[in-house]
Structure formats: C-alpha cells, structure tokens
Design a protein around this motif. Sequence first.
Motif, PDB file in Angstrom:
ATOM      1  N   PHE A 112      -8.686  -3.941  -1.166  1.00  0.00           N
ATOM      2  CA  PHE A 112      -7.797  -3.975  -2.331  1.00  0.00           C
ATOM      3  C   PHE A 112      -8.234  -4.798  -3.622  1.00  0.00           C
ATOM      4  O   PHE A 112      -9.010  -5.938  -3.336  1.00  0.00           O
ATOM      5  N   ASP A 113      -8.156  -4.310  -5.043  1.00  0.00           N
ATOM      6  CA  ASP A 113      -8.686  -5.018  -6.193  1.00  0.00           C
ATOM      7  C   ASP A 113      -7.769  -6.093  -6.305  1.00  0.00           C
ATOM      8  O   ASP A 113      -8.265  -6.741  -7.265  1.00  0.00           O
ATOM      9  N   GLY A 114      -6.545  -6.068  -6.174  1.00  0.00           N
ATOM     10  CA  GLY A 114      -5.721  -7.208  -6.428  1.00  0.00           C
ATOM     11  C   GLY A 114      -4.929  -7.063  -7.825  1.00  0.00           C
ATOM     12  O   GLY A 114      -4.213  -7.915  -8.160  1.00  0.00           O
ATOM     13  N   ARG A 115      -5.201  -5.712  -8.435  1.00  0.00           N
ATOM     14  CA  ARG A 115      -4.574  -5.597  -9.718  1.00  0.00           C
ATOM     15  C   ARG A 115      -3.027  -5.103  -9.533  1.00  0.00           C
ATOM     16  O   ARG A 115      -2.506  -5.262 -10.512  1.00  0.00           O
ATOM     17  N   LYS A 116      -2.618  -4.748  -8.435  1.00  0.00           N
ATOM     18  CA  LYS A 116      -1.171  -4.121  -8.674  1.00  0.00           C
ATOM     19  C   LYS A 116      -0.336  -5.355  -8.529  1.00  0.00           C
ATOM     20  O   LYS A 116      -0.339  -6.739  -7.926  1.00  0.00           O
ATOM     21  N   ALA A 117       0.754  -5.090  -9.203  1.00  0.00           N
ATOM     22  CA  ALA A 117       2.017  -6.066  -9.307  1.00  0.00           C
ATOM     23  C   ALA A 117       2.641  -6.401  -7.910  1.00  0.00           C
ATOM     24  O   ALA A 117       3.246  -7.675  -7.819  1.00  0.00           O
ATOM     25  N   GLU A 118       2.784  -5.379  -7.075  1.00  0.00           N
ATOM     26  CA  GLU A 118       3.575  -5.377  -6.047  1.00  0.00           C
ATOM     27  C   GLU A 118       2.760  -5.766  -4.686  1.00  0.00           C
ATOM     28  O   GLU A 118       1.541  -5.482  -4.749  1.00  0.00           O
ATOM     29  N   PRO A 119       3.276  -6.221  -3.760  1.00  0.00           N
ATOM     30  CA  PRO A 119       2.357  -6.035  -2.493  1.00  0.00           C
ATOM     31  C   PRO A 119       2.137  -4.776  -2.020  1.00  0.00           C
ATOM     32  O   PRO A 119       2.694  -3.557  -2.269  1.00  0.00           O
ATOM     33  N   TYR A 120       0.950  -4.748  -1.320  1.00  0.00           N
ATOM     34  CA  TYR A 120       0.287  -3.539  -1.191  1.00  0.00           C
ATOM     35  C   TYR A 120       0.964  -2.572  -0.016  1.00  0.00           C
ATOM     36  O   TYR A 120       0.854  -3.497   0.934  1.00  0.00           O
ATOM     37  N   VAL A 121       0.902  -1.174   0.033  1.00  0.00           N
ATOM     38  CA  VAL A 121       1.354  -0.713   1.220  1.00  0.00           C
ATOM     39  C   VAL A 121       0.097  -0.253   1.670  1.00  0.00           C
ATOM     40  O   VAL A 121      -1.026   0.067   1.031  1.00  0.00           O
ATOM     41  N   GLU A 122       0.124   0.613   2.822  1.00  0.00           N
ATOM     42  CA  GLU A 122      -0.838   1.214   3.509  1.00  0.00           C
ATOM     43  C   GLU A 122      -1.808   2.440   2.854  1.00  0.00           C
ATOM     44  O   GLU A 122      -2.605   2.545   2.977  1.00  0.00           O
ATOM     45  N   THR A 123      -0.861   3.044   1.901  1.00  0.00           N
ATOM     46  CA  THR A 123      -1.178   4.012   1.389  1.00  0.00           C
ATOM     47  C   THR A 123      -1.956   3.835  -0.035  1.00  0.00           C
ATOM     48  O   THR A 123      -2.325   4.922  -0.597  1.00  0.00           O
ATOM     49  N   ASP A 124      -1.752   2.896  -0.443  1.00  0.00           N
ATOM     50  CA  ASP A 124      -2.364   2.668  -1.865  1.00  0.00           C
ATOM     51  C   ASP A 124      -3.839   2.644  -1.701  1.00  0.00           C
ATOM     52  O   ASP A 124      -4.329   2.244  -0.880  1.00  0.00           O
ATOM     53  N   PRO A 125      -4.438   2.944  -2.932  1.00  0.00           N
ATOM     54  CA  PRO A 125      -5.952   3.478  -2.915  1.00  0.00           C
ATOM     55  C   PRO A 125      -6.767   2.113  -2.810  1.00  0.00           C
ATOM     56  O   PRO A 125      -6.376   1.091  -3.304  1.00  0.00           O
ATOM     57  N   ALA A 126      -7.898   2.184  -1.834  1.00  0.00           N
ATOM     58  CA  ALA A 126      -8.512   0.773  -1.587  1.00  0.00           C
ATOM     59  C   ALA A 126      -9.647   0.692  -2.732  1.00  0.00           C
ATOM     60  O   ALA A 126     -10.052   2.100  -3.380  1.00  0.00           O
ATOM     61  N   ASN A 127     -10.042  -0.337  -3.178  1.00  0.00           N
ATOM     62  CA  ASN A 127     -11.074  -0.429  -4.244  1.00  0.00           C
ATOM     63  C   ASN A 127     -11.412  -1.942  -4.229  1.00  0.00           C
ATOM     64  O   ASN A 127     -11.229  -2.747  -4.997  1.00  0.00           O
ATOM     65  N   PRO A 128     -12.141  -2.229  -3.216  1.00  0.00           N
ATOM     66  CA  PRO A 128     -12.756  -3.640  -2.823  1.00  0.00           C
ATOM     67  C   PRO A 128     -13.778  -4.024  -4.080  1.00  0.00           C
ATOM     68  O   PRO A 128     -14.484  -3.321  -4.566  1.00  0.00           O
ATOM     69  N   LEU A 129     -13.482  -5.360  -4.394  1.00  0.00           N
ATOM     70  CA  LEU A 129     -14.447  -5.937  -5.528  1.00  0.00           C
ATOM     71  C   LEU A 129     -15.616  -6.586  -4.949  1.00  0.00           C
ATOM     72  O   LEU A 129     -16.493  -6.755  -5.781  1.00  0.00           O
ATOM     73  N   SER A 130     -15.717  -6.730  -3.701  1.00  0.00           N
ATOM     74  CA  SER A 130     -16.893  -7.617  -2.907  1.00  0.00           C
ATOM     75  C   SER A 130     -17.630  -6.858  -1.972  1.00  0.00           C
ATOM     76  O   SER A 130     -17.170  -5.912  -1.351  1.00  0.00           O
ATOM     77  N   PHE A 216       1.494   7.245  21.114  1.00  0.00           N
ATOM     78  CA  PHE A 216       0.983   6.026  20.543  1.00  0.00           C
ATOM     79  C   PHE A 216       0.963   6.168  19.038  1.00  0.00           C
ATOM     80  O   PHE A 216       0.077   7.312  18.469  1.00  0.00           O
ATOM     81  N   PRO A 217       1.613   5.262  18.212  1.00  0.00           N
ATOM     82  CA  PRO A 217       1.746   5.621  16.690  1.00  0.00           C
ATOM     83  C   PRO A 217       0.343   4.989  16.060  1.00  0.00           C
ATOM     84  O   PRO A 217       0.609   3.920  15.530  1.00  0.00           O
ATOM     85  N   ALA A 218      -0.707   5.577  16.282  1.00  0.00           N
ATOM     86  CA  ALA A 218      -1.858   4.966  15.892  1.00  0.00           C
ATOM     87  C   ALA A 218      -2.072   5.097  14.163  1.00  0.00           C
ATOM     88  O   ALA A 218      -1.159   5.777  13.638  1.00  0.00           O
ATOM     89  N   GLY A 219      -2.908   4.224  13.576  1.00  0.00           N
ATOM     90  CA  GLY A 219      -2.875   4.236  12.241  1.00  0.00           C
ATOM     91  C   GLY A 219      -3.213   2.865  11.468  1.00  0.00           C
ATOM     92  O   GLY A 219      -3.542   2.161  12.421  1.00  0.00           O
ATOM     93  N   VAL A 220      -3.099   2.782  10.411  1.00  0.00           N
ATOM     94  CA  VAL A 220      -3.534   1.614   9.539  1.00  0.00           C
ATOM     95  C   VAL A 220      -2.061   0.897   9.376  1.00  0.00           C
ATOM     96  O   VAL A 220      -1.152   1.518   8.914  1.00  0.00           O
ATOM     97  N   TYR A 221      -2.178  -0.568   9.605  1.00  0.00           N
ATOM     98  CA  TYR A 221      -0.855  -1.130   9.494  1.00  0.00           C
ATOM     99  C   TYR A 221      -1.138  -2.685   8.637  1.00  0.00           C
ATOM    100  O   TYR A 221      -2.237  -3.255   8.862  1.00  0.00           O
ATOM    101  N   HIS A 222      -0.513  -3.128   7.932  1.00  0.00           N
ATOM    102  CA  HIS A 222      -0.307  -4.379   7.571  1.00  0.00           C
ATOM    103  C   HIS A 222       0.325  -5.430   8.326  1.00  0.00           C
ATOM    104  O   HIS A 222       1.575  -5.359   8.635  1.00  0.00           O
ATOM    105  N   LEU A 223      -0.403  -6.471   8.866  1.00  0.00           N
ATOM    106  CA  LEU A 223       0.155  -7.555   9.525  1.00  0.00           C
ATOM    107  C   LEU A 223      -0.134  -8.814   8.693  1.00  0.00           C
ATOM    108  O   LEU A 223      -1.292  -9.497   8.521  1.00  0.00           O
ATOM    109  N   ALA A 224       1.012  -9.429   8.211  1.00  0.00           N
ATOM    110  CA  ALA A 224       0.973 -10.791   7.365  1.00  0.00           C
ATOM    111  C   ALA A 224       2.283 -11.517   7.696  1.00  0.00           C
ATOM    112  O   ALA A 224       3.104 -10.514   7.934  1.00  0.00           O
ATOM    113  N   ALA A 225       2.188 -12.666   7.448  1.00  0.00           N
ATOM    114  CA  ALA A 225       3.485 -13.546   7.608  1.00  0.00           C
ATOM    115  C   ALA A 225       4.306 -13.100   6.309  1.00  0.00           C
ATOM    116  O   ALA A 225       3.611 -12.654   5.538  1.00  0.00           O
ATOM    117  N   ALA A 226       5.695 -13.457   6.381  1.00  0.00           N
ATOM    118  CA  ALA A 226       6.573 -12.922   5.124  1.00  0.00           C
ATOM    119  C   ALA A 226       6.245 -13.971   4.230  1.00  0.00           C
ATOM    120  O   ALA A 226       5.957 -15.162   4.254  1.00  0.00           O
TER     121      ALA A 226
END
Length: 305
Positions: A112-130, A216-226
Amino acid sequence: MRHNVTAAPTLLVTGGNGQVGFELRRSLVPLGRVIALDRSQCDYLCLDDLRRVVRSVCPDVIVNAAAYTDVDGAESDIETAYAVNGIAAGVLAEEASALGSLLVHYSTDYVFDGRKAEPYVETDPANPLSVYGKSKLAGEEAIAAAAPPALVLRTSWIAGAHGNNFVKTILQRSRESSNLSVVADQVGAPTTASLVADVTAQIISRFWLGGGRTSFPAGVYHLAAAGEVSWHGYSVELLRYAAALGVDMKINPARIEAVPASTYPRIATRPENSCLDTHKLRQTFGLHLPDWQSGIHHLLEQILL
C-alpha cells in the motif's frame, strides 16, 4: 495427489532461519513433521532446485517465510527482489496446486502507498511505493494466478528474538548515546514474529489439518498486532520497558526526539500509514490478536532476561 491421512502431516518451511521462519520451527512442531530450509539448503533463485525440493518432500503444507527484505537494497537489486519475492512465490504456488497442498505465504503492508487515513482492508487497491513492495505484490499476483489453496498473510513491522530488527537497533543505540531521534510521522503496528508464527499454526491446525480442506477459507488476510504507534512512540515504549527490566542506558526514553521522515532520507519510500485492519482474519478464524505493547514486552523479556 492424495496424502496419507493416517501419517503425521509434513510441513515444509522456506526461509527457516529468518525472523518468522525461526519461530515457525517452534510453532509448527506439534502439528507434524517440520522440514525447515534456509538458503544454504535450497537456492530460491534456482527455480528447478526449488521445484525439486518441494517434489521430494511432498508436503501437506508449504509455509513460505523466505523473502528478500532489504527495502533499500531492493531499489538497486531489482532482479533478486523480484526473483525471491515474486517468481519463487509463484513456483511454490504451482507446486502446491499440483500436490493439493496448502500454501501459506507472507506479504507486507508495503503493498500500500500509506496515503489512506484509516487502516487498510484487504480489498483496498494496492499501490506500492518501493521495489520491495512491488516485488511482494508480484508474489501475491503469482500465487493468485496459480490458484492453489493459499493463505496470504500481510504483516507489518516484524520483530523477533532471532535476527536483526528495529528493537535490537534501538536497544543498542540507547547504550551508546544520550541522544536519539526517531521518525514520528509514520505509523503502524509492531508485530512479533512469534505472533505471526503462532497464528499460522492455529489456522493450519484448526482449518486445514482439522478436516476442513474442502471448505478452507483461502485468500488474503491482514495479520498484525492490535493498536498503532509511530516509530517514535514505539521507541519510547521499548526503552521505557527496557529500563523497567533493569537495562543500563545512556538516554532517558522521555527525551527521544520526534522528527519527520524527511530528516532521514531513505533510498526507498516508506508508506506513512502501515496500519492493517485485521477484522477479516479475526472473524474468519476466531482468533484474538493482542495489542502491540504486550507482544513487544514479551519480546524484550526474551532478549534481555
């Protein structure tokens, strides 16, 4: 390929000597036979070698913790970054698909590009900067194209007791200098390698080996501490707790200077917002993700006590 359900399952871990891979060697052991490989045992740049290893092991689960993680180095070593993070991930996905095995793969908040104000969800468009972020996104896309049963876990700000990381760097600097300035305008959730490994083991055990392969619920998931914090706030808490554990340091944690990222220009651009929304993972798998402070406190106890 049909697996022998009466035998202990085989779990293949790549990148077994990295921060997450090291913890996977612990967390996966109760589930079956764990074969952990590092680069000395399997050249991730040699795709034929990678395929040969997977086919010889014939694993029930492949956990791909191998990655090119030098974010700044990737800007000039583009070919290697894409080979490890993108192409090799696709090869593992193809082999997993042929075997009927589960592939667990780790990606990053840097897609992600980090320009969103809120935490990113899995369906947000990817736009890597590096280049690093782009190569990790290429890995996600290669896995999707091969279409194996796959779990892609995006993580952020990983730190573990094994290997080099931000925690150890800050501890070292606190012992050497009475002055320390840390970036305050980039935020995320410090996540321990042990949490990532333990969550991985829980999901594999309960939802794959536990008999639910067909659903099995395959797919993309976000895993980070709270929670969330800036690198500056992270540093203050690290050294505050280290001092409480009796660490002798030259700097008062309350006097760490907060500075903008522009103070320390980097080769690769980092996202300002690295926060990941973990609701999907928590709801789907019924797991609790602790706050980042508790994980980092435990990590400091491992390192210091």
